[in-house]
Design a protein around this motif. Structure first.
Motif, PDB file in Angstrom:
ATOM      1  N   LEU A  17       0.826  -1.200   0.000  1.00 40.10           N
ATOM      2  CA  LEU A  17       0.000   0.000   0.000  1.00 40.10           C
ATOM      3  C   LEU A  17       0.866   1.258   0.000  1.00 40.10           C
ATOM      4  CD1 LEU A  17      -2.768   1.346   0.133  1.00 40.10           C
ATOM      5  CD2 LEU A  17      -2.681   1.127   2.637  1.00 40.10           C
ATOM      6  N   TYR A  18       1.932   1.230   0.776  1.00 33.80           N
ATOM      7  CA  TYR A  18       2.857   2.373   0.816  1.00 33.80           C
ATOM      8  C   TYR A  18       3.480   2.579  -0.564  1.00 33.80           C
ATOM      9  CZ  TYR A  18       6.399   5.497   2.896  1.00 33.80           C
ATOM     10  OH  TYR A  18       7.201   6.568   3.216  1.00 33.80           O
ATOM     11  N   PHE A  19       3.872   1.494  -1.213  1.00 38.19           N
ATOM     12  CA  PHE A  19       4.447   1.591  -2.555  1.00 38.19           C
ATOM     13  C   PHE A  19       3.420   2.137  -3.544  1.00 38.19           C
ATOM     14  CE2 PHE A  19       5.738   0.061  -6.710  1.00 38.19           C
ATOM     15  CZ  PHE A  19       7.102   0.318  -6.717  1.00 38.19           C
ATOM     16  N   GLN A  20       2.189   1.687  -3.440  1.00 37.68           N
ATOM     17  CA  GLN A  20       1.132   2.181  -4.321  1.00 37.68           C
ATOM     18  C   GLN A  20       0.952   3.687  -4.170  1.00 37.68           C
ATOM     19  OE1 GLN A  20      -2.976   0.279  -4.676  1.00 37.68           O
ATOM     20  NE2 GLN A  20      -3.474   2.069  -3.410  1.00 37.68           N
ATOM     21  N   GLU A  21       0.833   4.144  -2.929  1.00 37.57           N
ATOM     22  CA  GLU A  21       0.514   5.548  -2.667  1.00 37.57           C
ATOM     23  C   GLU A  21       1.690   6.481  -2.912  1.00 37.57           C
ATOM     24  OE1 GLU A  21      -2.603   6.599  -2.121  1.00 37.57           O
ATOM     25  OE2 GLU A  21      -3.054   4.495  -2.529  1.00 37.57           O
ATOM     26  N   LYS A  22       2.894   5.999  -2.705  1.00 32.94           N
ATOM     27  CA  LYS A  22       4.066   6.875  -2.811  1.00 32.94           C
ATOM     28  C   LYS A  22       4.769   6.794  -4.166  1.00 32.94           C
ATOM     29  CE  LYS A  22       3.519   8.384   1.328  1.00 32.94           C
ATOM     30  NZ  LYS A  22       3.091   9.788   1.564  1.00 32.94           N
ATOM     31  N   ILE A  23       4.635   5.652  -4.865  1.00 30.84           N
ATOM     32  CA  ILE A  23       5.385   5.479  -6.113  1.00 30.84           C
ATOM     33  C   ILE A  23       4.481   5.126  -7.292  1.00 30.84           C
ATOM     34  CG2 ILE A  23       7.155   4.108  -7.290  1.00 30.84           C
ATOM     35  CD1 ILE A  23       8.679   3.935  -4.683  1.00 30.84           C
ATOM     36  N   ALA A  48      15.581  13.317  -4.705  1.00 35.57           N
ATOM     37  CA  ALA A  48      16.725  13.308  -5.615  1.00 35.57           C
ATOM     38  C   ALA A  48      18.030  13.011  -4.888  1.00 35.57           C
ATOM     39  CB  ALA A  48      16.811  14.651  -6.338  1.00 35.57           C
ATOM     40  N   ALA A  49      18.192  13.561  -3.698  1.00 37.68           N
ATOM     41  CA  ALA A  49      19.439  13.336  -2.955  1.00 37.68           C
ATOM     42  C   ALA A  49      19.592  11.867  -2.583  1.00 37.68           C
ATOM     43  CB  ALA A  49      19.463  14.214  -1.709  1.00 37.68           C
ATOM     44  N   TRP A  50      18.490  11.229  -2.163  1.00 36.24           N
ATOM     45  CA  TRP A  50      18.553   9.812  -1.832  1.00 36.24           C
ATOM     46  C   TRP A  50      18.849   8.985  -3.079  1.00 36.24           C
ATOM     47  CZ3 TRP A  50      19.176   6.323   1.777  1.00 36.24           C
ATOM     48  CH2 TRP A  50      18.881   4.998   1.482  1.00 36.24           C
ATOM     49  N   LEU A  96      11.956   6.907 -14.162  1.00 39.98           N
ATOM     50  CA  LEU A  96      11.867   7.799 -13.004  1.00 39.98           C
ATOM     51  C   LEU A  96      13.255   8.095 -12.448  1.00 39.98           C
ATOM     52  CD1 LEU A  96       9.765   9.146 -11.025  1.00 39.98           C
ATOM     53  CD2 LEU A  96      10.047   7.106  -9.609  1.00 39.98           C
ATOM     54  N   TYR A  97      14.114   7.091 -12.436  1.00 43.65           N
ATOM     55  CA  TYR A  97      15.484   7.287 -11.954  1.00 43.65           C
ATOM     56  C   TYR A  97      16.294   8.156 -12.899  1.00 43.65           C
ATOM     57  CZ  TYR A  97      15.455   4.499  -7.728  1.00 43.65           C
ATOM     58  OH  TYR A  97      15.240   4.063  -6.436  1.00 43.65           O
ATOM     59  N   PHE A 117       8.488  13.009 -11.881  1.00 45.90           N
ATOM     60  CA  PHE A 117       7.640  12.795 -13.053  1.00 45.90           C
ATOM     61  C   PHE A 117       6.396  13.657 -12.934  1.00 45.90           C
ATOM     62  CE2 PHE A 117       3.983  10.519 -15.015  1.00 45.90           C
ATOM     63  CZ  PHE A 117       4.354  10.733 -16.335  1.00 45.90           C
ATOM     64  N   ASN A 118       6.037  14.282 -14.056  1.00 49.97           N
ATOM     65  CA  ASN A 118       4.791  15.041 -14.150  1.00 49.97           C
ATOM     66  C   ASN A 118       4.695  16.117 -13.068  1.00 49.97           C
ATOM     67  OD1 ASN A 118       2.372  15.507 -15.549  1.00 49.97           O
ATOM     68  ND2 ASN A 118       1.185  14.268 -14.111  1.00 49.97           N
ATOM     69  N   GLY A 119       5.834  16.774 -12.795  1.00 48.81           N
ATOM     70  CA  GLY A 119       5.856  17.873 -11.836  1.00 48.81           C
ATOM     71  C   GLY A 119       5.920  17.463 -10.386  1.00 48.81           C
ATOM     72  N   LYS A 120       6.055  16.177 -10.100  1.00 48.69           N
ATOM     73  CA  LYS A 120       6.091  15.702  -8.725  1.00 48.69           C
ATOM     74  C   LYS A 120       7.414  14.995  -8.443  1.00 48.69           C
ATOM     75  CE  LYS A 120       3.766  12.556  -5.461  1.00 48.69           C
ATOM     76  NZ  LYS A 120       3.696  13.538  -4.357  1.00 48.69           N
TER      77      LYS A 120
END
Length: 378
Positions: free
Chosen positions: A217-223, A279-281, A264-265, A271-274
């Motif tokens: 769920l965390y992966f879905q919502e964040k990535i 980036a630092a990580w 994305l990397y 992506f798409n302004g978000k």
């Protein structure tokens, strides 16, 4: 662990296969509303002759023949938002599900960076015991999140395919949280590299504790909802009763969406302004390690297995990503899974190359082949 279920999985399934996601319970991962589209530039693709080795013997073969003969299911080459090659093999189509095996580890790296940025995880120098009380004991107390990310936790791990190996216990285990709490410390944390799937189970437990959400769920919502995925994905679980994601190997998606994750990397996590991944990580997690005096001992013991796995003396393993320095100023890096699953990222060419397959095939080292493809791009 449900011993009967575990043993039946080991006996019936035995050697892992790319279709195993059909036999595990899966947590759905929904895509977002925006699809990232690439330009179709396949008409300009020219066949490549690839030089590779098999059992150390040099071979030359057309790339298309090599992909077919090695049991590949998909190969996609994307450069500067253009799809140059999009080919499926051996009964697979563009809509077929490909399982990640250990490519999933690099996705866990991305989640860790997001949790750090949000403050859910305070620091990679935090001890595991800060999040998992059972590890807040002498010996285990010295293991940090950084040790898990760099495969140097010092936990015992036995490779193999027998039911008594840790490979089998994690791949087919029905209660992975409980299994990880039984791991024994056999080396000083931070002293030696040992590729170890218990590290991923512990990272999953830390993410659960820190974010208050199941990892899928965390992966879905964040990535996944923010990278322009074209299809829903899934993450295989140990069992319905436990409901814990197979952190080390269980992500399932269509091949083109793995390309989108790689893209994305290339865009520093945006992506798409978000800004999806900090980036630092991102830079820290994939770049070559800096050789400092206090890390020389660790890196000197780390180098031999990495030279073997990356196929070069300049190979390295960072925060759940493999990499190789190609010249003093450039490096390529990749997510690698069993049987030759790859997301190969080449910043110098602004390219992502994805290869998935039923097995590794009759070639010694896929990253060398993928680098050749990248080197041939304009």
């Amino acid at each position: 662990m449900n011993t009967l279920t575990y043993l039946s999985r080991c006996i019936i399934r035995n050697i892992p296969q790319i279709t195993d996601y059909r036999h595990f319970p899966n947590a759905p991962i929904r895509r977002g509303g925006v699809v990232r589209n690439f330009e179709d530039a396949r008409s300009g693709w020219k066949e490549r002759t690839i030089t590779h080795t098999y059992h150390g013997r040099p071979q030359q073969v057309l790339l298309s023949d090599l992909l077919t003969q090695t049991g590949s299911t998909a190969c996609i080459v994307m450069q500067q938002n253009n799809i140059l090659l999009d080919a499926c093999f051996n009964g697979y189509t563009s809509n077929s599900i490909n399982t990640s095996f250990s490519v999933a580890k690099s996705m866990v790296s991305a989640l860790t960076g997001i949790a750090l940025e949000e403050g859910a995880i305070h620091s990679i120098q935090d001890t595991v015991g800060r999040y998992i009380p059972s590890y807040d004991v002498p010996g285990l107390r010295d293991i940090t999140v950084a040790h898990l990310l760099q495969m140097c936790s010092g936990l015992e791990y036995r490779e193999g395919v027998t039911p008594w190996s840790d490979d089998a216990r994690i791949y087919y285990g029905t209660h992975l949280r409980e299994q990880a709490l039984k791991a024994r410390l056999v080396e000083t944390p931070g002293s030696i590299y040992h590729y170890n799937n218990y590290n991923l189970i512990l990272l999953g437990m830390i993410l659960e504790k820190a974010t208050g959400q199941p990892v899928p769920l965390y992966f879905q919502e964040k990535i996944w909802r923010h990278i322009g995925a074209a299809a829903d994905a899934s993450w295989s679980m140990d069992s319905r009763a436990s409901g814990f994601a197979k952190m080390e190997s269980g992500f399932n998606a269509i091949a083109m969406d793995f390309v989108r994750f790689g893209a994305l990397y290339l865009q520093n996590g945006a992506f798409n302004g978000k800004q999806v991944i900090p980036a630092a990580w991102l830079e820290k997690s994939v770049s070559p390690p800096v050789l400092k005096a206090d890390t020389q001992k660790y890196l000197s013991r780390l180098s031999p297995p990495l030279c073997k796995w990356t196929g070069s003396s300049s190979g390295y393993y960072k925060y759940l990503w493999w990499g190789q320095q190609v010249d003093p100023h450039n490096f390529d890096y990749f997510a690698l899974g069993a049987k030759g699953q790859f997301i190969y990222i080449c910043p110098r060419k602004q390219a992502v190359i994805v290869r998935f397959g039923k097995h590794w095939g009759k070639t010694d080292w896929w990253p060398g082949i993928l680098k050749q493809i990248a080197d041939s791009l304009d």
